[in-house]
Design an enzyme around this catalytic site. Structure first.
Site, mmCIF file in Angstrom:
data_model
loop_
_atom_site.group_PDB
_atom_site.id
_atom_site.type_symbol
_atom_site.label_atom_id
_atom_site.label_comp_id
_atom_site.label_asym_id
_atom_site.label_seq_id
_atom_site.Cartn_x
_atom_site.Cartn_y
_atom_site.Cartn_z
ATOM 1 C CB THR A 121 -5.461 -5.412 3.242
ATOM 2 O OG1 THR A 121 -6.152 -5.052 2.159
ATOM 3 C CG2 THR A 121 -5.361 -6.202 4.163
ATOM 4 N N GLY A 122 -6.422 -1.264 2.999
ATOM 5 C CA GLY A 122 -6.440 0.015 2.909
ATOM 6 C C GLY A 122 -6.858 0.525 3.683
ATOM 7 C CG HIS A 172 -1.755 -0.990 0.801
ATOM 8 N ND1 HIS A 172 -3.229 -0.807 1.183
ATOM 9 C CD2 HIS A 172 -1.911 -2.193 2.011
ATOM 10 C CE1 HIS A 172 -3.751 -1.977 1.629
ATOM 11 N NE2 HIS A 172 -3.323 -2.720 1.763
#
Length: 361
Positions: free
Chosen positions: A306-307, A240
Site C-alpha cells: 500500500t505504501g 500514509h
C-alpha cells in the site's frame, strides 16, 4: 505461551530432496532435521525441497497441503509462512469461521522474531462478506489490526490458490477493512491487485493537516523533531504520509536515514489521529522510484504494498513521476500503475511460500 511443534519431514522427502539436503552445510543427514530445535519448546514442521539452498521451500509431493492444514487439533495452529519481497506473514486457514483462530496478543507473540515464528503479521483467510469470495483480516506484529496490507493481500491470494488447488490465471474478490480488493494471480505466479481508488481528502486519510490542494494535503510542511519535512498524505484504505525530502534537503538519500529513530516520530505525530505509515522516497527517474518505509504497527519492513501505491500517487500529485512506475523497496521491486481511466491503483509483485508449520498455542 508455550510454543511447540513436531517435525515430520524425513518420511516425506523424495530421494532428490534427500540428496540436496546432504549438500547443505550443517546437515549431514535428513534425520538430523527430525527434531530441529530452534528454541526451548519450539520446533518447526518443515517441508523441504531441493530449492532449500536458495531459501525457497515447497511441500513434498507426498504431503497434501490441504490435508496438513485441514488438521484440527485442539490447541494447535497449522500455518503457512509466506513472504512478499521480504514482508513476511503467517497465513492461517480460517475459512470455517469469522472469528480469528488466534488473539491479537497471541499474534504478537507468534510474530516475535526471537521467541516466536517471526513475521510482520498474521493473516486470516475467512468466509466472504457482502457477496465477496473471501474476507481478509490481519494482525500486525504489535497486535494491532490494520485495515489492509498490500504485500499481505498478494500472499493471501497465493495461499487461497493453494487451499483451493487453483492453477493458472485466477482472480477473486476479497473483503477487507479498506473495502473490496481484487487480486489476480498471473501465469508467472506474480499477483496483480486492483487496490481501488486512492483517498486524498485530508479528513478521510485521516490527518488534521490543512488541505492545500482542493481537499488534499500535497507537499505540505510538517515539523518533525525540529526538521521541516515536505509531505503528501494519501490513504489506500490505510493512512500514509509520503515525503521526498525536507525544506533544507530536497535530494533525499533514503539509505542514509535512521528509520528506527525518525519513523516512530512520524507514526505517532499528533496530526495523524489514527497514526500513519511513512514512506521516504528517492526519485531516480520519471518512472523509477526508491522507497523505504516505517509501517504503523510493524516498524521498518522490507516492503509495503500500500505504501508503494501511495508513493506513486504522491509522486504524480507532486509532479515528480508518471502514473506507471517501478518502485524499489529493500526487499525488491513492485510495479505500480495509477490508471487515469478508472482512477484505480494496480500493484503487481511476487508472493512465495517460506515454510509450513504447526505451533501449540
Amino acid at each position: 505461551m508455550a510454543i511447540a511443534a513436531a517435525a515430520a519431514i524425513s518420511n516425506t522427502l523424495t530421494p532428490s530432496t534427500r540428496n540436496s539436503l546432504s549438500s547443505i552445510a550443517g546437515f549431514r543427514s535428513v534425520s538430523s532435521l527430525k527434531l530441529c530445535s530452534l528454541k526451548p519448546n519450539y520446533r518447526l514442521l518443515l517441508s523441504v525441497s531441493a530449492a532449500a539452498v536458495s531459501m525457497r521451500t515447497e511441500i513434498s509431493e507426498k504431503v497434501s497441503t490441504a490435508s496438513f492444514l485441514d488438521k484440527r487439533e485442539s490447541g494447535v495452529l497449522h500455518f503457512v509462512k509466506y513472504q512478499g519481497l521480504g514482508n513476511d506473514f503467517i497465513l492461517v486457514d480460517n475459512r470455517d469461521s469469522m472469528e480469528p483462530r488466534v488473539t491479537p496478543e497471541q499474534a504478537a507473540r507468534l510474530c516475535h522474531r526471537n521467541f516466536g515464528i517471526g513475521a510482520d503479521g498474521v493473516i486470516f483467510v475467512m468466509p466472504g462478506t457482502n457477496g465477496t469470495d473471501y474476507t481478509m483480516r490481519i494482525f500486525n506484529s504489535d497486535g494491532s489490526e490494520p485495515e489492509m496490507c498490500g504485500n499481505g493481500v498478494r500472499c493471501f491470494a497465493r495461499f487461497v490458490a493453494e487451499l483451493e488447488n487453483l492453477e493458472g490465471k485466477q482472480s477473486f474478490t476479497v473483503h477487507t477493512g479498506a473495502g473490496l480488493i481484487v487480486p489476480e494471480i498471473q501465469e508467472d505466479k506474480k499477483v496483480k491487485v486492483d487496490m481501488g481508488e486512492p483517498i486524498l481528502k485530508a479528513s478521510d486519510v485521516p490527518t488534521t493537516l490543512a488541505a492545500n490542494q482542493g481537499d488534499a494535503v500535497v507537499k505540505a510542511e510538517l515539523n518533525v523533531d525540529g526538521v521541516a519535512w515536505n509531505l503528501t498524505c494519501v490513504s489506500m484504505g490505510n493512512p500514509h504520509c509520503i515525503t521526498f525530502g525536507s525544506k533544507d534537503n530536497q535530494d533525499l538519500q533514503v539509505d542514509e536515514l535512521n528509520l528506527a529513530e525518525i519513523g516512530p516520530k512520524f507514526e505517532h505525530h499528533a496530526v495523524f489521529p489514527a497514526r500513519t505509515n511513512t514512506e521516504f522516497v528517492q526519485v531516480h527517474s520519471h518512472s523509477h522510484l526508491k522507497m523505504r518505509v516505517w509501517e504503523r504497527g510493524a516498524g521498518a519492513t522490507l516492503a509495503c504494498g500500500t505504501g508503494a501505491c501511495a508513493t506513486v500517487v504522491a509522486a504524480v500529485l507532486e509532479g515528480r513521476a508518471g502514473r506507471n512506475c517501478t518502485v524499489d523497496l529493500p526487499g525488491g521491486p513492485l510495479q505500480i500503475e495509477w490508471r487515469e481511466e478508472d482512477n484505480h491503483v494496480y500493484m503487481t509483485g511476487p508472493a512465495e511460500v517460506v515454510f509450513y508449520g504447526s505451533v501449540a498455542l
